[in-house]
Design a protein around this motif. Structure first.
Motif, PDB file in Angstrom:
ATOM      1  N   LEU A 208      -7.150   6.407   1.796  1.00 27.15           N
ATOM      2  CA  LEU A 208      -6.613   5.154   2.621  1.00 27.15           C
ATOM      3  C   LEU A 208      -7.171   5.108   3.717  1.00 27.15           C
ATOM      4  O   LEU A 208      -6.901   6.195   4.591  1.00 27.15           O
ATOM      5  CB  LEU A 208      -5.243   5.084   2.341  1.00 27.15           C
ATOM      6  CG  LEU A 208      -4.493   3.941   2.795  1.00 27.15           C
ATOM      7  CD1 LEU A 208      -5.065   2.473   2.373  1.00 27.15           C
ATOM      8  CD2 LEU A 208      -3.140   3.697   2.731  1.00 27.15           C
TER       9      LEU A 208
ATOM     10  N   LEU B  90     -10.668   3.696   0.308  1.00 33.64           N
ATOM     11  CA  LEU B  90     -10.069   2.295   0.210  1.00 33.64           C
ATOM     12  C   LEU B  90      -9.913   1.655   1.649  1.00 33.64           C
ATOM     13  O   LEU B  90      -8.972   2.093   2.620  1.00 33.64           O
ATOM     14  CB  LEU B  90      -8.614   2.269  -0.392  1.00 33.64           C
ATOM     15  CG  LEU B  90      -8.076   0.937  -0.383  1.00 33.64           C
ATOM     16  CD1 LEU B  90      -8.680  -0.049  -1.262  1.00 33.64           C
ATOM     17  CD2 LEU B  90      -6.502   0.907  -0.731  1.00 33.64           C
TER      18      LEU B  90
ATOM     19  N   VAL C  30      -6.738  -1.020  -5.448  1.00 23.35           N
ATOM     20  CA  VAL C  30      -6.187   0.484  -5.492  1.00 23.35           C
ATOM     21  C   VAL C  30      -6.724   0.935  -6.842  1.00 23.35           C
ATOM     22  O   VAL C  30      -7.557   1.885  -6.954  1.00 23.35           O
ATOM     23  CB  VAL C  30      -4.938   0.650  -5.370  1.00 23.35           C
ATOM     24  CG1 VAL C  30      -4.586   2.098  -5.671  1.00 23.35           C
ATOM     25  CG2 VAL C  30      -4.327   0.191  -4.092  1.00 23.35           C
TER      26      VAL C  30
ATOM     27  N   ARG D 119       5.985   4.453   1.714  1.00 22.45           N
ATOM     28  CA  ARG D 119       5.264   5.717   1.348  1.00 22.45           C
ATOM     29  C   ARG D 119       6.443   6.816   1.333  1.00 22.45           C
ATOM     30  O   ARG D 119       6.288   7.735   0.391  1.00 22.45           O
ATOM     31  CB  ARG D 119       4.090   6.174   2.164  1.00 22.45           C
ATOM     32  CG  ARG D 119       3.320   7.015   1.462  1.00 22.45           C
ATOM     33  CD  ARG D 119       2.042   7.233   2.539  1.00 22.45           C
ATOM     34  NE  ARG D 119       1.273   8.481   2.367  1.00 22.45           N
ATOM     35  CZ  ARG D 119       0.212   8.249   1.784  1.00 22.45           C
ATOM     36  NH1 ARG D 119      -0.435   7.255   1.279  1.00 22.45           N
ATOM     37  NH2 ARG D 119      -0.681   9.452   1.270  1.00 22.45           N
TER      38      ARG D 119
ATOM     39  N   CYS E 299     -10.529   1.117  -7.056  1.00 21.03           N
ATOM     40  CA  CYS E 299     -10.951   2.582  -6.206  1.00 21.03           C
ATOM     41  C   CYS E 299     -10.762   3.726  -6.794  1.00 21.03           C
ATOM     42  O   CYS E 299     -11.818   4.740  -6.885  1.00 21.03           O
ATOM     43  CB  CYS E 299     -10.250   2.703  -4.941  1.00 21.03           C
ATOM     44  SG  CYS E 299     -10.925   3.714  -3.636  1.00 21.03           S
ATOM     45  N   ARG E 300      -9.756   3.933  -7.513  1.00 19.83           N
ATOM     46  CA  ARG E 300      -9.280   5.004  -8.127  1.00 19.83           C
ATOM     47  C   ARG E 300     -10.209   5.409  -9.446  1.00 19.83           C
ATOM     48  O   ARG E 300     -10.692   6.390  -9.748  1.00 19.83           O
ATOM     49  CB  ARG E 300      -7.958   5.242  -8.528  1.00 19.83           C
ATOM     50  CG  ARG E 300      -7.347   6.456  -8.888  1.00 19.83           C
ATOM     51  CD  ARG E 300      -5.838   6.682  -8.958  1.00 19.83           C
ATOM     52  NE  ARG E 300      -5.101   6.128  -8.072  1.00 19.83           N
ATOM     53  CZ  ARG E 300      -4.789   6.948  -6.979  1.00 19.83           C
ATOM     54  NH1 ARG E 300      -5.140   8.084  -6.558  1.00 19.83           N
ATOM     55  NH2 ARG E 300      -4.114   6.300  -5.792  1.00 19.83           N
TER      56      ARG E 300
ATOM     57  N   VAL F 124      -0.371   3.206  -3.521  1.00 16.03           N
ATOM     58  CA  VAL F 124      -1.173   4.445  -2.983  1.00 16.03           C
ATOM     59  C   VAL F 124      -0.132   5.546  -3.004  1.00 16.03           C
ATOM     60  O   VAL F 124       0.712   5.565  -2.394  1.00 16.03           O
ATOM     61  CB  VAL F 124      -2.038   4.315  -1.608  1.00 16.03           C
ATOM     62  CG1 VAL F 124      -2.765   5.524  -1.395  1.00 16.03           C
ATOM     63  CG2 VAL F 124      -2.796   2.915  -1.579  1.00 16.03           C
ATOM     64  N   ARG F 125      -0.632   6.621  -3.710  1.00 17.50           N
ATOM     65  CA  ARG F 125       0.195   7.855  -3.730  1.00 17.50           C
ATOM     66  C   ARG F 125       0.300   8.607  -2.551  1.00 17.50           C
ATOM     67  O   ARG F 125      -0.748   8.692  -1.676  1.00 17.50           O
ATOM     68  CB  ARG F 125      -0.643   8.712  -4.773  1.00 17.50           C
ATOM     69  CG  ARG F 125      -0.664   8.282  -6.254  1.00 17.50           C
ATOM     70  CD  ARG F 125      -1.446   9.140  -7.111  1.00 17.50           C
ATOM     71  NE  ARG F 125      -2.018   8.595  -8.277  1.00 17.50           N
ATOM     72  CZ  ARG F 125      -2.809   9.123  -9.090  1.00 17.50           C
ATOM     73  NH1 ARG F 125      -3.721  10.365  -8.830  1.00 17.50           N
ATOM     74  NH2 ARG F 125      -3.370   8.455 -10.409  1.00 17.50           N
TER      75      ARG F 125
ATOM     76  N   LEU G 142       0.700  -1.105  -0.068  1.00 16.72           N
ATOM     77  CA  LEU G 142       0.023  -0.001   0.029  1.00 16.72           C
ATOM     78  C   LEU G 142       0.708   1.294   0.072  1.00 16.72           C
ATOM     79  O   LEU G 142       0.528   2.096  -0.849  1.00 16.72           O
ATOM     80  CB  LEU G 142      -1.087   0.070   1.264  1.00 16.72           C
ATOM     81  CG  LEU G 142      -2.057  -1.165   1.244  1.00 16.72           C
ATOM     82  CD1 LEU G 142      -2.509  -1.083   2.662  1.00 16.72           C
ATOM     83  CD2 LEU G 142      -3.022  -0.639   0.148  1.00 16.72           C
TER      84      LEU G 142
ATOM     85  N   ASP H  74      -2.552  10.879  -1.585  1.00 13.58           N
ATOM     86  CA  ASP H  74      -4.003  10.301  -1.450  1.00 13.58           C
ATOM     87  C   ASP H  74      -3.946  10.160   0.279  1.00 13.58           C
ATOM     88  O   ASP H  74      -3.003   9.923   1.008  1.00 13.58           O
ATOM     89  CB  ASP H  74      -3.816   8.834  -1.834  1.00 13.58           C
ATOM     90  CG  ASP H  74      -4.043   8.546  -3.340  1.00 13.58           C
ATOM     91  OD1 ASP H  74      -4.681   9.588  -3.930  1.00 13.58           O
ATOM     92  OD2 ASP H  74      -3.262   7.672  -3.813  1.00 13.58           O
TER      93      ASP H  74
ATOM     94  N   ALA I 271      -4.277   9.703   3.836  1.00 13.74           N
ATOM     95  CA  ALA I 271      -4.201   8.253   4.692  1.00 13.74           C
ATOM     96  C   ALA I 271      -4.312   8.489   6.220  1.00 13.74           C
ATOM     97  O   ALA I 271      -4.157   9.379   6.627  1.00 13.74           O
ATOM     98  CB  ALA I 271      -2.772   7.675   4.493  1.00 13.74           C
TER      99      ALA I 271
ATOM    100  N   SER J  19      -7.672  11.681  -6.574  1.00 12.64           N
ATOM    101  CA  SER J  19      -7.158  10.954  -5.306  1.00 12.64           C
ATOM    102  C   SER J  19      -8.149  10.074  -4.716  1.00 12.64           C
ATOM    103  O   SER J  19      -9.460  10.425  -4.841  1.00 12.64           O
ATOM    104  CB  SER J  19      -6.933  12.209  -4.438  1.00 12.64           C
ATOM    105  OG  SER J  19      -6.039  13.198  -4.570  1.00 12.64           O
TER     106      SER J  19
END
Length: 747
Positions: free
Chosen positions: A189, A222, A272, A109, A275-276, A90-91, A86, A94, A96, A186
């Motif tokens: 998370l 997510l 992911v 990350r 969801c996006r 995940v960017r 993740l 995004d 979190a 976006s």
């Protein structure tokens, strides 16, 4: 025997040695399947593995240095290191909202933003250093402003409603005047443990996400359930998570193996991407295990058999990744062990240095981010007026402006005040149960939907936790929410969304994140013909106990408007959380002394007027004999009692309407009270922990000792239905009796 017992208890040592033994004894197997089949490359697999090791060694370091009092937190991420996937997929833009077992996720990350050293940052957090970039040393939290990780202090699911609110806020912000601080595509998370899914707060968030998607709203959240099969000591039934979440309407279920990166990476990527791209809520069921217990003080041998512990340890995700690394000829055994030991040395070195770093040493430092207040700027902002032409267009011309209208009661003036605030602040959104087409139970929001449309005025489902979660999520994205809680009693269903979440965010993020809002709550007693406990709730003790929150309660229409202006300005300037209690019984109150006198109708305050934060309203300021201190419904009752009393006595009574119930203005109380030898406090709340107790504490602190001091309160009971409610609450006769009794103290 002693050594064997030590091994049983010290599973951290066992897990550590197991890894080294596994790597040294493992014989690589030839694999014909390229990593690219699963979306991985050799470089990617290595970076994920390195992040997993960093997370593991931080856990081991924490267990070791806790014994030396150099580390103050030992809930670790061991067994959950699969969440590095993740961290990669995940960017960093995004938002979190993370579970406390997110070490691997944070390590990975952090690679997305140059200049971040996640090991050092985590060590500072462990050591409660003032330079901890997440909380400034106030708590061990996963948080980062550049990584858009909003700190969470507890993850018993209380963070799920605001994660959902943030996801729903993405589309809402795009359709409004708000400049969103994250990209339009976006996602949000939010991860948590399997045991947390049973919490009512989690169930409310899942239901609201499904409901929103079912309604056709874009809901790109997510939800990641990191399923290790146990909640502290209570096992999760086998297959409970999958069977519980596979078939929920509107909530797309995915499964991923968090114990094996080669298998799990593509599975996580699918979740992911869905969801996006689809902008729908996703429930990602990520298989994990738990190693080394819940925390350093948790001795699993007390409630789990040794064979069970060993079975979990055999599932260690680092073993699978190490095998993959060797199978694909990325590193050999000696190189892996060297990397593993070097990272441990790095963690120890940085942790020992963090231990000597600057610590919080004063109460002022502790509280600095809790309740920021730039009073002058707030009042300047409150005095700022919406564009005149915009007001003319909205209200329907010069003669229709509310300040040009006759005196009106509180319900009308609050309605006009909200309209003015929404004209002044295009980023405001107003929502709650029944607030749109119906205009609220008491018509306070009537016609606002017609004027501002469904993007800014909308109904929610019947769930106060969701309402307050939405407010937090919207605020995270730059909106200024004005949520409505239909009754004060209903607020208590969701109090922790303010106490544990909204009000604490500035504190635990060291001021880096905030969720400004003004929560409107219809409350207090004295409703006629419509009552009982849930509609006549006078309990505000729990509200006043929340650090950093402003609690305001008007008693008259013009004050209501001016106080709202001040509170919204406070949210705008200092991003504070405010609770605005609107006395239901005063919404339609027009008369003061006799029916038809119209004396409680008040003019709409001219644009630019506002109420100074914390200032009381004083009636009969020149009176010097008796002082009544009160608020809300107590103001009208006291004014009526005063009139009757002064017809029988030569004594003159000053009345102080507190208006601002938290924090209490001690200086104002002292200023008005120190000149009086007779003081009566009228509080319609319950006696235990009421506002009146706070007033008496202020009097004592300032050494004010009147010869007559009377506290009149509601009884410590729930409010019954019909006329029996009058037996519970203070009334005009009781106040009058106290005024008359005070006369006996005169020599």
């Amino acid at each position: 025997m002693r050594n064997n017992q030590s091994k049983v208890i010290n599973r951290a040592q066992v897990v550590d040695q197991n890894f080294i033994d596994f790597v040294n004894s493992y014989t690589p197997t030839e694999t014909k399947q390229a990593l690219s089949v699963n979306g991985l490359s050799k470089d990617k697999l290595f970076s994920l593995f390195e992040s997993q090791i960093r997370s593991r060694q931080l856990d081991l370091m924490a267990r070791k240095l806790k014994l030396e009092n150099k580390v103050f937190y030992t809930i670790g991420s061991s067994g959950h290191e699969g969440n590095v996937m993740l961290g990669d997929l995940v960017r960093h833009t995004d938002p979190a909202f993370l579970h406390y077992r997110s070490g691997g996720l944070m390590m990975e990350r952090s690679r997305q933003v140059a200049g971040i050293d996640p090991v050092w940052d985590t060590c500072l957090s462990f050591a409660a250093s003032q330079n901890d970039p997440a909380s400034g040393g106030r708590h061990k939290v996963w948080g980062s402003r550049p990584l858009w990780v909003i700190p969470q202090t507890s993850t018993i699911a209380s963070h799920l409603p605001k994660a959902l609110g943030c996801a729903l806020g993405i589309e809402l912000a795009q359709r409004s005047a708000v400049k969103m601080p994250i990209p339009d595509d976006s996602i949000v998370l939010c991860n948590f443990g399997d045991a947390s899914t049973n919490h009512s707060t989690a169930q409310g968030a899942f239901n609201a996400a499904s409901w929103s998607a079912f309604q056709g709203l874009k809901t790109p959240v997510l939800f990641v359930c990191e399923d290790n099969g146990i909640g502290i000591s209570v096992k999760t039934p086998e297959n409970w998570i999958s069977e519980n979440f596979k078939f929920r309407p509107g909530l797309q279920y995915f499964y991923a193996d968090g114990l094996d990166l080669e298998t799990g990476y593509q599975q996580v990527q699918r979740a992911v991407d869905y969801c996006r791209q689809e902008r729908k809520p996703v429930f990602l069921h990520l298989k994990t295990t738990r190693l080394m217990g819940h925390a350093g003080t948790d001795f699993e041998v007390d409630y789990r058999k040794l064979a069970e512990l060993e079975a979990c340890e055999a599932q260690d995700p680092l073993l699978n990744t190490a095998a993959s690394i060797m199978n694909h000829n990325i590193m050999n055994a000696s190189q892996i062990v060297e990397l593993y030991e070097n990272i441990f040395d790095e963690c120890m070195r940085k942790a020992n240095r963090a231990h000597t770093d600057t610590k919080i040493t004063s109460l002022a430092q502790v509280m600095a981010p809790l309740a920021p207040l730039d009073a002058d700027k707030v009042h300047q902002e409150a005095a700022r007026v919406a564009d005149h032409e915009v007001r003319l267009d909205s209200f329907g011309g010069e003669k229709a402006l509310p300040e040009q209208q006759p005196n009106r009661h509180m319900a009308v003036q609050i309605n006009k005040g909200l309209q003015d605030l929404m004209l002044k602040y295009p980023e405001t959104v107003l929502f709650g149960e029944d607030v749109a087409q119906k205009g609220g139970v008491y018509t306070i929001t009537k016609q606002l939907l017609k004027k501002f449309g469904p993007k800014r005025i909308f109904n929610t489902l019947l769930d106060e936790q969701t309402i307050l979660g939405l407010a937090q999520g919207y605020a995270t994205l730059g909106m200024l929410p004005i949520p409505e809680i239909q009754y004060l009693a209903y607020f208590h269903n969701a109090c922790d969304q303010i106490r544990g979440e909204a009000a604490s965010l500035q504190f635990f993020s060291n001021g880096q994140f905030s969720n400004p809002m003004v929560v409107r709550i219809a409350g207090l007693g004295y409703q006629k013909g419509f009552g009982g406990h849930f509609h006549n709730d006078n309990s505000i003790a729990a509200i006043r106990d929340i650090p950093g929150v402003i609690v305001a309660c008007p008693s008259r229409p013009d004050d209501a408007v001016n106080m709202m202006r001040t509170l919204v300005a406070l949210s705008k300037i200092n991003h504070r959380v405010s609770l605005f209690i609107e006395p239901i019984a005063l919404y339609m109150q027009k008369d003061l002394f006799v029916e038809g006198d119209g004396l409680w109708n008040k003019p709409y305050p001219a644009p630019g007027e506002y109420t100074v934060l914390g200032s009381p309203r004083v009636y009969k300021n020149n009176a010097t004999d008796i002082l009544i201190i009160t608020y809300g419904n107590g103001v009208l009752m006291s004014l009526r009692a005063i009139k009757k009393f002064e017809q029988q006595s030569n004594s003159q009574v000053k009345l102080m309407d507190l208006r601002w119930l938290q924090p209490l203005n001690g200086k104002a109380i002292k200023k008005h009270a120190e000149k009086f030898d007779r003081i009566i406090i009228v509080d319609e709340g319950r006696r235990s922990a009421c506002v009146g107790e706070g007033v008496i504490s202020q009097l004592a602190e300032y050494n004010i000792k009147p010869s007559y001091l009377k506290l009149i309160t509601g009884a410590d009971t729930f409010t019954p239905l019909a006329d029996a409610a009058q037996l519970v609450l203070p009334n005009e006769e009781i106040i009058l009796e106290s005024l008359l009794n005070s006369e006996t103290t005169i020599d």
